[in-house]
Motif scaffolding. Sequence first.
Motif, PDB file in Angstrom:
ATOM      1  N   UNK A  15       0.817  -1.204   0.000  1.00  0.00           N
ATOM      2  CA  UNK A  15       0.000   0.000   0.000  1.00  0.00           C
ATOM      3  C   UNK A  15       0.852   1.255   0.000  1.00  0.00           C
ATOM      4  N   UNK A  16       0.206   2.383   0.190  1.00  0.00           N
ATOM      5  CA  UNK A  16       0.925   3.659   0.247  1.00  0.00           C
ATOM      6  C   UNK A  16       1.793   3.670   1.501  1.00  0.00           C
ATOM      7  N   UNK A  17       3.110   3.860   1.371  1.00  0.00           N
ATOM      8  CA  UNK A  17       4.003   3.791   2.535  1.00  0.00           C
ATOM      9  C   UNK A  17       3.794   4.920   3.544  1.00  0.00           C
ATOM     10  N   UNK A  18       3.051   5.962   3.169  1.00  0.00           N
ATOM     11  CA  UNK A  18       2.769   7.050   4.103  1.00  0.00           C
ATOM     12  C   UNK A  18       1.479   6.830   4.882  1.00  0.00           C
ATOM     13  N   UNK A  19       0.744   5.756   4.547  1.00  0.00           N
ATOM     14  CA  UNK A  19      -0.528   5.479   5.186  1.00  0.00           C
ATOM     15  C   UNK A  19      -0.454   4.306   6.141  1.00  0.00           C
ATOM     16  N   UNK A  20      -1.626   3.795   6.516  1.00  0.00           N
ATOM     17  CA  UNK A  20      -1.685   2.732   7.521  1.00  0.00           C
ATOM     18  C   UNK A  20      -1.466   1.339   6.943  1.00  0.00           C
ATOM     19  N   UNK A  21      -1.373   1.238   5.613  1.00  0.00           N
ATOM     20  CA  UNK A  21      -1.231  -0.081   5.005  1.00  0.00           C
ATOM     21  C   UNK A  21      -0.115  -0.929   5.581  1.00  0.00           C
ATOM     22  N   UNK A  22       1.127  -0.432   5.595  1.00  0.00           N
ATOM     23  CA  UNK A  22       2.221  -1.266   6.106  1.00  0.00           C
ATOM     24  C   UNK A  22       2.028  -1.717   7.552  1.00  0.00           C
ATOM     25  N   UNK A 322      -5.964   6.381   5.671  1.00  0.00           N
ATOM     26  CA  UNK A 322      -6.090   6.947   7.031  1.00  0.00           C
ATOM     27  C   UNK A 322      -4.837   7.726   7.440  1.00  0.00           C
ATOM     28  N   UNK A 323      -4.464   8.705   6.640  1.00  0.00           N
ATOM     29  CA  UNK A 323      -3.258   9.493   6.915  1.00  0.00           C
ATOM     30  C   UNK A 323      -3.289  10.133   8.310  1.00  0.00           C
ATOM     31  N   UNK A 324      -4.489  10.407   8.829  1.00  0.00           N
ATOM     32  CA  UNK A 324      -4.568  11.100  10.119  1.00  0.00           C
ATOM     33  C   UNK A 324      -4.068  10.260  11.288  1.00  0.00           C
ATOM     34  N   UNK A 325      -4.036   8.918  11.128  1.00  0.00           N
ATOM     35  CA  UNK A 325      -3.545   8.062  12.215  1.00  0.00           C
ATOM     36  C   UNK A 325      -2.326   7.245  11.802  1.00  0.00           C
ATOM     37  N   UNK A 326      -1.826   7.464  10.593  1.00  0.00           N
ATOM     38  CA  UNK A 326      -0.697   6.667  10.097  1.00  0.00           C
ATOM     39  C   UNK A 326       0.517   6.820  11.004  1.00  0.00           C
ATOM     40  N   UNK A 327       1.177   5.702  11.275  1.00  0.00           N
ATOM     41  CA  UNK A 327       2.389   5.700  12.089  1.00  0.00           C
ATOM     42  C   UNK A 327       2.147   5.645  13.579  1.00  0.00           C
ATOM     43  N   UNK A 328       0.884   5.695  14.006  1.00  0.00           N
ATOM     44  CA  UNK A 328       0.575   5.689  15.433  1.00  0.00           C
ATOM     45  C   UNK A 328       0.364   4.281  15.988  1.00  0.00           C
TER      46      UNK A 328
END
Length: 348
Positions: A15-22, A322-328
């Motif tokens: 998925x998009x590496x900046x989003x929640x996919x990974x 879900x860019x707003x929660x990505x990486x959390x």
Amino acid sequence: MRNSSSALPIAITQGDPAGIGPETVVQAFRDAPAELAGCFVVGDVATLRRASQAVVRPGIPAVPVAEIGSPAEAWRVPPRCVPVLPLPGIPGPQRWGQVSAAAGRAAAACVVWAARAALRGEIAALVTAPLHKEALAAAGVAFPGHTELLQAEAAAHQGLAVDAVPVRMMLASDELRTVLVSIHVSLRDAIAAVTKSNVLQTVQIAHAALLRSLGRPPRIAVAGLNPHAGEGGLFGHEEEAIIAPAIADARAQGLDVHGPIAPDTVFMRARNTPEHPGEFDVVIAMYHDQGLIPVKYLGVDKGVNVTLGLPLVRTSPDHGTAFDIAGQGVADASSLIEAVRMARQLSA
């Protein structure tokens, strides 16, 4: 479930590496090791390792990420370890929650690789983690989403024009299935796409796909376009002039089709629960939001997107980047796990 080392594996795109996919992919391997056996990730190793660190919590260590050299090696990776088949040259980790051309290129490259591997018969199915349509456009990708990109790959593989490989989007959960006449277009264009041939073709594609998966002819309901399905022409004539004739043609072909039915009641009638067995196996919806809102309202964590009409099996979770929660590390992997389960069922 197939567990032989000779069985074909299932590819999951990062998925998009900046989003929640990974991070949902990592969580799926951690939380559902039996369901993920024989699966591998197509993507970037560093991106998946960063995602593994993002889901670390007290008492929950990082999930190991292993680089593999071929899809078959996925069967030899131990449970709760993420096997990644790296694609050379794709961009690595991107800034969380940021639209970028680099992220779009990485996501698209993974989908193209997995689609071609499936078309060559090297993998059983592909499960696609979410990508971002704006990032795809920034990367110069000519298609607005997974469905259109996969359609183009399937057509090219078969030496056909894109229109010769008609595809449809189905959103499915335990309680409800919907198939869309049109997908990612404006509402104005979606209304224009309600033609007799498009409605009939959607019914035919849904019938063929569900006949295979259910093992019996599906009961198909067709939603109207207008309020109250036009109310006899008082609120629009598309039902009388377009949708009803398409249904008549489908019935003449022996398909079990009903409608047009008022959009505000058809989904309730089709909903299947232990207390209320559904009247229909699937609802044909006239446009994107008409069909997707009911399924998503019943539970995004259980919904699965399936592309019908392709010469391969493709499923995806029922949510975006879900860019707003990505990486959390707070994203829910349930829908991705459901997508893997469905891919396995459809490819069995």
